[in-house]
Design an enzyme around this catalytic site. Structure first.
Site, mmCIF file in Angstrom:
data_model
loop_
_atom_site.group_PDB
_atom_site.id
_atom_site.type_symbol
_atom_site.label_atom_id
_atom_site.label_comp_id
_atom_site.label_asym_id
_atom_site.label_seq_id
_atom_site.Cartn_x
_atom_site.Cartn_y
_atom_site.Cartn_z
ATOM 1 N N THR A 77 0.838 -1.192 0.000
ATOM 2 C CA THR A 77 0.000 0.000 0.000
ATOM 3 C C THR A 77 0.878 1.248 0.000
ATOM 4 O O THR A 77 2.072 1.175 0.275
ATOM 5 C CB THR A 77 -0.985 0.016 1.189
ATOM 6 O OG1 THR A 77 -2.036 0.936 0.909
ATOM 7 C CG2 THR A 77 -0.303 0.422 2.490
ATOM 8 N N CYS A 82 -2.826 8.424 6.282
ATOM 9 C CA CYS A 82 -3.509 7.190 6.659
ATOM 10 C C CYS A 82 -2.573 6.275 7.433
ATOM 11 O O CYS A 82 -1.362 6.454 7.421
ATOM 12 C CB CYS A 82 -3.981 6.430 5.420
ATOM 13 S SG CYS A 82 -5.469 7.104 4.680
ATOM 14 N N HIS A 99 -5.954 -0.294 5.741
ATOM 15 C CA HIS A 99 -5.508 1.045 5.339
ATOM 16 C C HIS A 99 -6.676 1.969 5.647
ATOM 17 O O HIS A 99 -7.678 1.946 4.962
ATOM 18 C CB HIS A 99 -5.186 1.029 3.830
ATOM 19 C CG HIS A 99 -4.753 2.362 3.296
ATOM 20 N ND1 HIS A 99 -3.910 2.473 2.218
ATOM 21 C CD2 HIS A 99 -5.049 3.632 3.663
ATOM 22 C CE1 HIS A 99 -3.690 3.753 1.955
ATOM 23 N NE2 HIS A 99 -4.385 4.477 2.810
#
Lengths: 231, 120
Positions: A77, A82, A99
């Site tokens: 990712t 985040c 996430h």
């Protein structure tokens, strides 16, 4: 020269059509097509690809998504403010990544973040993992945009995930959080190995927009979160 | 003061549920999984059971089935509060004897509304 004297080629060196299975380094056959064909639950990451750098079958977790596996795959990712929690159970050889981003101006209960955490832990438990033997590595929470720092989104996210994991008694064995960098995270769910690369500030705005677009609140809506059935 | 048995294997979720219920004036007893809940139900009367589905030892559906066999829990409202949202799971919940099925994440106000509706 007569055609019969031409050397005979027993088999083509590589498949002539591009539709055949991809071969990774070491002769392993890529399972990307197979992974793509499997049915996926709402919120489960579904962007599969063969990673050239690692020579691994890989899946990209987009904002709001999660992915859990007991296979030797790479879960990847890219993070701004985040958080990605990478959790695994080395005994059960099952792990996963989420996430999430806490939506702003919410009631402060952290339910979207905790929903993302619960989805991840639940799916792992269903695959045989046990809370008692889980370990976590956390990444993200960066203040990636100038002026974004005043809102402390990354800080709030980081504090939230540390509090959550401490309440769940899941030890955080490593972390790369806060600071100002976007991050690329690669996680191997079976072994718990994680690699993080701090990225340059090329287009932080684009990353922020992408993170906003797919937050866990939207995911909750798409999975019928909050629905009530009385029998 | 109605007494609620809140069952979830996640300490964070137990904390959030207890906070919501206590804030509305309910008394709450927490259980860490279905087995723990079933043992607590042997010695105490509850006005409502609010349970997660996926838990170690005994899951929410298993707990519901066992409670429905118990004379004290024939008519007690049992609400499932879970991330599971498939129709198949909901049907299984209904067959097991659950009163209702709530999909996480929950809105505290909505949860209290439903509890008020089903509690005797």
């Amino acid at each position: 020269m007569k055609t019969s004297e031409l050397p005979v080629r027993a088999a083509p060196l590589r498949p002539l059509t591009s539709g055949g299975p991809k071969v990774l380094a070491g002769g392993r056959i890529s399972r990307v097509d197979e992974l793509r064909a499997q049915p996926r639950k709402p919120g489960e990451a579904s962007f599969f690809y063969a990673d050239h750098h690692f020579q691994y079958d890989a899946v990209k977790v987009l904002p709001g998504e999660y992915f859990v596996s007991g296979d030797d795959v790479l879960i990847m990712t890219v993070l701004g403010s985040c958080i990605a929690a990478c959790v695994w159970d080395g005994k059960a050889r099952v792990g996963g990544m989420n996430h999430f981003m806490l939506p702003e101006g919410e009631d402060g209960s952290g339910r979207y973040g905790s929903y993302a955490m619960e989805l991840l832990l639940n799916e792992m438990i269903k695959m045989g993992a046990r809370r008692e033997t889980m370990q976590a590595k956390i990444f993200g929470g960066g203040a990636v945009m100038a002026g974004f720092t005043t809102m402390n989104v990354g800080e709030r996210n980081t504090k939230f995930v540390l509090d959550y994991l401490s309440t769940e008694r899941i030890p955080v064995v490593s972390q790369d959080v806060l600071d100002i960098h976007p991050r690329k995270v690669c996680f191997f769910p079976v072994t718990g190995k994680a690699l993080v690369k701090r990225l340059a500030h090329a287009h932080p705005e684009a990353l922020v927009v992408e993170e906003r677009k797919g937050n866990a609140a939207a995911l909750a809506k798409s999975t019928a979160g909050g629905s009530v059935d009385l029998f | 003061m109605p007494l609620i048995l809140a069952v979830d294997d996640s300490p964070s979720m137990r904390k959030m549920v207890s906070f919501t219920l206590a804030g509305a004036g309910y008394q709450v007893v927490e259980a860490v999984d279905g087995q723990d809940a079933y043992e607590k139900a042997q010695t105490q009367h509850f006005d409502l059971v609010l349970t997660d589905q996926n838990m170690p030892r005994l899951d929410g559906l298993g707990l519901t089935r066992k409670l429905r066999e118990h004379p004290n829990f024939k008519t007690t409202p049992i609400l499932m509060l879970t991330t599971e949202s498939s129709d198949l799971m909901k049907q299984a919940g209904r067959a097991a004897g659950a009163t209702g099925w709530l999909v996480k994440p929950f809105d505290p106000a909505r949860l209290l509304e439903v509890i008020k509706k089903v509690i005797k």
